[in-house]
Design an enzyme around this catalytic site. Structure first.
Site, PDB file in Angstrom:
ATOM      1  N   ASP A 147       0.952  -1.216   0.031  1.00  0.00           N
ATOM      2  CA  ASP A 147       0.215  -0.040   0.033  1.00  0.00           C
ATOM      3  C   ASP A 147       0.884   1.302   0.009  1.00  0.00           C
ATOM      4  O   ASP A 147       1.883   1.527   0.546  1.00  0.00           O
ATOM      5  CB  ASP A 147      -0.895   0.188   1.203  1.00  0.00           C
ATOM      6  CG  ASP A 147      -2.140   0.709   1.068  1.00  0.00           C
ATOM      7  OD1 ASP A 147      -3.109   0.457   0.839  1.00  0.00           O
ATOM      8  OD2 ASP A 147      -1.747   2.287   1.311  1.00  0.00           O
ATOM      9  N   ASP A 194      -7.219  16.099 -18.171  1.00  0.00           N
ATOM     10  CA  ASP A 194      -6.729  15.036 -18.785  1.00  0.00           C
ATOM     11  C   ASP A 194      -5.575  15.428 -19.948  1.00  0.00           C
ATOM     12  O   ASP A 194      -4.501  15.009 -20.176  1.00  0.00           O
ATOM     13  CB  ASP A 194      -7.713  13.997 -19.274  1.00  0.00           C
ATOM     14  CG  ASP A 194      -6.974  12.802 -19.615  1.00  0.00           C
ATOM     15  OD1 ASP A 194      -6.223  12.338 -19.279  1.00  0.00           O
ATOM     16  OD2 ASP A 194      -7.540  12.223 -20.649  1.00  0.00           O
ATOM     17  N   HIS A 223       3.570  13.414 -22.492  1.00  0.00           N
ATOM     18  CA  HIS A 223       4.291  12.725 -23.681  1.00  0.00           C
ATOM     19  C   HIS A 223       3.975  13.605 -25.062  1.00  0.00           C
ATOM     20  O   HIS A 223       4.745  13.122 -25.822  1.00  0.00           O
ATOM     21  CB  HIS A 223       3.532  11.332 -23.728  1.00  0.00           C
ATOM     22  CG  HIS A 223       2.056  11.243 -24.135  1.00  0.00           C
ATOM     23  ND1 HIS A 223       1.040  11.337 -23.629  1.00  0.00           N
ATOM     24  CD2 HIS A 223       1.738  10.967 -25.659  1.00  0.00           C
ATOM     25  CE1 HIS A 223      -0.011  11.135 -24.377  1.00  0.00           C
ATOM     26  NE2 HIS A 223       0.389  10.954 -25.742  1.00  0.00           N
ATOM     27  N   GLU A 263     -10.565  11.979 -30.718  1.00  0.00           N
ATOM     28  CA  GLU A 263     -10.546  10.331 -30.214  1.00  0.00           C
ATOM     29  C   GLU A 263     -11.773   9.645 -30.590  1.00  0.00           C
ATOM     30  O   GLU A 263     -12.761  10.284 -30.252  1.00  0.00           O
ATOM     31  CB  GLU A 263     -10.020  10.225 -28.856  1.00  0.00           C
ATOM     32  CG  GLU A 263      -8.508  10.925 -28.543  1.00  0.00           C
ATOM     33  CD  GLU A 263      -7.952  10.581 -27.212  1.00  0.00           C
ATOM     34  OE1 GLU A 263      -6.763  10.059 -27.032  1.00  0.00           O
ATOM     35  OE2 GLU A 263      -8.960  10.929 -26.143  1.00  0.00           O
ATOM     36  N   HIS A 311      -1.221  18.746 -22.616  1.00  0.00           N
ATOM     37  CA  HIS A 311      -0.961  18.350 -23.893  1.00  0.00           C
ATOM     38  C   HIS A 311      -1.298  19.529 -24.927  1.00  0.00           C
ATOM     39  O   HIS A 311      -0.662  20.111 -25.811  1.00  0.00           O
ATOM     40  CB  HIS A 311      -1.953  17.233 -24.390  1.00  0.00           C
ATOM     41  CG  HIS A 311      -1.553  15.897 -23.941  1.00  0.00           C
ATOM     42  ND1 HIS A 311      -0.429  15.627 -23.163  1.00  0.00           N
ATOM     43  CD2 HIS A 311      -2.376  14.684 -23.513  1.00  0.00           C
ATOM     44  CE1 HIS A 311      -0.331  14.516 -22.660  1.00  0.00           C
ATOM     45  NE2 HIS A 311      -1.604  14.153 -22.903  1.00  0.00           N
ATOM     46  N   LYS A 350      -9.526   9.594 -34.857  1.00  0.00           N
ATOM     47  CA  LYS A 350      -8.482   9.731 -33.972  1.00  0.00           C
ATOM     48  C   LYS A 350      -7.534  10.871 -34.706  1.00  0.00           C
ATOM     49  O   LYS A 350      -6.911  10.659 -35.935  1.00  0.00           O
ATOM     50  CB  LYS A 350      -7.865   8.655 -33.584  1.00  0.00           C
ATOM     51  CG  LYS A 350      -6.508   8.921 -32.750  1.00  0.00           C
ATOM     52  CD  LYS A 350      -6.132   7.599 -31.925  1.00  0.00           C
ATOM     53  CE  LYS A 350      -4.744   7.861 -31.240  1.00  0.00           C
ATOM     54  NZ  LYS A 350      -4.730   9.002 -30.500  1.00  0.00           N
TER      55      LYS A 350
HETATM   56  C1  BG6 Z   1      -3.261  10.698 -22.402  1.00  0.00           C
HETATM   57  C2  BG6 Z   1      -4.648  10.944 -21.794  1.00  0.00           C
HETATM   58  O1  BG6 Z   1      -2.533  11.756 -21.736  1.00  0.00           O
HETATM   59  O2  BG6 Z   1      -3.540  10.857 -23.874  1.00  0.00           O
HETATM   60  C3  BG6 Z   1      -5.552   9.979 -22.676  1.00  0.00           C
HETATM   61  O3  BG6 Z   1      -4.672  10.379 -20.321  1.00  0.00           O
HETATM   62  C4  BG6 Z   1      -5.664  10.281 -24.315  1.00  0.00           C
HETATM   63  O4  BG6 Z   1      -7.063  10.021 -22.145  1.00  0.00           O
HETATM   64  C5  BG6 Z   1      -3.866  10.228 -24.427  1.00  0.00           C
HETATM   65  O5  BG6 Z   1      -6.052   9.058 -25.014  1.00  0.00           O
HETATM   66  C6  BG6 Z   1      -3.919  10.568 -26.056  1.00  0.00           C
HETATM   67  O6  BG6 Z   1      -2.423  10.604 -26.221  1.00  0.00           O
HETATM   68  P1  BG6 Z   1      -2.309  10.284 -27.899  1.00  0.00           P
HETATM   69  O7  BG6 Z   1      -0.562  10.274 -27.927  1.00  0.00           O
HETATM   70  O8  BG6 Z   1      -2.671   8.935 -28.347  1.00  0.00           O
HETATM   71  O9  BG6 Z   1      -2.596  11.564 -28.800  1.00  0.00           O
END
Ligand code: BG6
Length: 464
Positions: A85, A225, A168, A206, A230, A321
């Site tokens: 935990d 999110d 990312h 998406e 992003h 997407k």
């Molecule tokens: C993530 C989110 O950070 O990015 C997800 O938590 C999202 O909800 C994803 O689907 C999208 O990433 P990418 O690289 O597929 O555009």
């Protein structure tokens, strides 16, 4: 600044979705490149053994990029697993023991934000934070207040340059190319301002739902999110001024200046949506008002951008997407020839699933009449080459290079902009699965020529 290479890789949330989709493939790739010669310690509270973790890693690799026999065998040998935990001192005592004589462990918090604080406290109390770096997975806090509190907590145990806030998107090749294309060329800068640009918009669409992550997603929603991180990072790369040089801080100083110029959002600048069926997703509260779609209008008070509206639209269960930017240029001051509706020139930057940079213009149709038609001059590339974003970013964090990570002040400025509209400040409108979101979002951008709905004809799988 200490840039010693990390000598142990620890990841919390080892049995979770992020580890499955991103971390194992990145770790195998790093092993393959000879960049991960260190213990790899997974932590979770799933009642697993290290063999369960190895099995999970193998399943993950089969689904995401394939198993490389030699690299996977090496990674498996390096792997350890601690079941415990995150609130229990015993978990951290066992981690301390597993770290052995590692001097610079890298702790990756691949866990929901509500768990960050207990984990960093546990790391500090057990001595595991000593000489260590920490990677924090977004969202960085839930609002300005909690982001400031999180930064204060992190700063109690880690110096800012040892904190790696992972986004990312910054590890994606097409996103880095946006920065490169803007500042490696001289053609954009003279027109990249209020005299020539009418509006900019970013769509992150998406064509799937929350994919079994209902519990996580319902704590978060689209704005936390993907918008605060992003989308704001992409916006910053589009709108920031030229950095003085390529150092991490020169880039981040320009982003900070831009975020500071952004007006806090008002309720009339945002539309929230929720796809039909979201409430039936496992882990989602029965009466949840969390948004799975958000459309925003942003204003920047700078000489460069005064009066130019910026729009962001992000949503799940949309028709495709695709992540795409559309920059509409102002029309010629006089329409000498045929006068079409709307903007005649644009730049389009597609970031996902393939890479496109294009310039929209009008050309004359052959014939006697001075009549024209729209064309696009397109540079197109499939995303096949280059490192995976997580491989790139985890490798950089191991090396102590923070250029592609977000700084504390940038995170807080982004929250300052979003804070007034976060949560239930505006109603959430239902929308149909496979539609472009609630129709209310159209009004937001009507004066700027409407939304650009990307058309995609490449397989979505190529995108990540
Ligand atoms: C993530 C989110 O950070 O990015 C997800 O938590 C999202 O909800 C994803 O689907 C999208 O990433 P990418 O690289 O597929 O555009």
């Amino acid at each position: 600044m200490a840039t010693a290479k990390s000598d142990a890789f620890v990841f919390f949330g080892a049995t979770g979705d992020l580890a499955y989709k991103q971390i194992f493939p990145a770790l195998q790739a790093l092993v393959k490149d000879g960049k991960l010669d260190m213990p790899v310690i997974g932590i979770a509270r799933s009642g697993w053994t290290v063999d369960d973790l190895r099995k999970r890693a193998e399943d993950s690799l089969k689904e995401h990029g394939g198993v490389d026999k030699a690299a996977f065998a090496k990674l498996s040998r390096q792997m350890q697993y601690i079941d415990g935990d995150y609130g229990d001192a015993q978990t951290f005592a066992r981690l301390r023991k597993a770290l052995g004589d590692a001097q610079h462990p890298l702790h990756y918090l691949a866990i929901p934000p509500s768990m960050f604080v207990p984990v960093v406290k546990g790391l500090a109390a057990s001595g595991c934070a000593q000489g260590a770096r920490v990677i924090v997975e977004k969202p960085f806090g839930r609002d300005l207040h909690s982001a400031q509190a999180l930064n204060r907590t992190l700063h109690r145990f880690f110096r800012e340059h040892d904190i790696f806030r992972i986004d990312h998107y910054l590890g994606k090749e097409p996103v880095q190319n946006l920065l490169y294309f803007r500042f490696a060329n001289s053609l954009l800068e003279p027109i990249w301002n209020r005299d020539h640009i009418a509006s900019m918009q970013i769509t992150m669409a998406e064509d799937f739902g929350v994919q079994g992550r209902g519990r996580f997603y319902d704590e978060v929603g689209a704005i936390r999110d993907v918008v605060q991180n992003h989308m704001f990072q992409v916006l910053a790369l589009l709108a920031m001024g030229p950095p003085a040089n390529r150092s991490a801080d020169a880039m981040r100083d320009e982003k900070l200046r831009l975020f500071r110029s952004m007006r806090p959002l008002k309720p009339e600048d945002i539309v929230r949506g929720q796809f039909d069926g979201y409430l039936k997703e496992p882990g989602v509260a029965k009466k949840s008002t969390v948004e799975t779609f958000a459309a925003l209008r942003i204003h920047m008070d700078t000489w460069r951008w005064a009066g130019v509206p910026f729009f962001i639209r992000a949503g799940k269960q949309l028709p495709v997407k695709c992540t795409e930017v559309l920059v509409r240029l102002k029309n010629p001051p006089q329409q000498v020839f045929d006068a079409p509706e709307g903007a005649v020139n644009h730049y389009r930057f597609r970031l996902n699933p393939d890479v496109i940079i294009s310039l929209g213009a009008r050309v004359k149709e052959p014939g006697e009449a001075m009549k024209g038609r729209p064309v696009e001059l397109v540079a197109h590339r499939h995303i096949r080459t280059g490192m995976m974003p997580y491989q790139r970013l985890l490798g950089d964090a191991i090396d102590g290079d923070s250029a592609l990570f977000t700084r504390d002040d940038c995170v807080e400025e982004a929250w300052r902009v979003l804070d007034p509209i976060i949560g239930d400040k505006v109603p959430v409108h239902k929308y149909k699965v496979g539609s472009w979101g609630p129709k209310e979002a159209d009004a937001l951008i009507a004066d700027a020529g409407g939304w650009n709905d990307p058309k995609v004809d490449v397989p979505a799988k190529a995108g990540k």
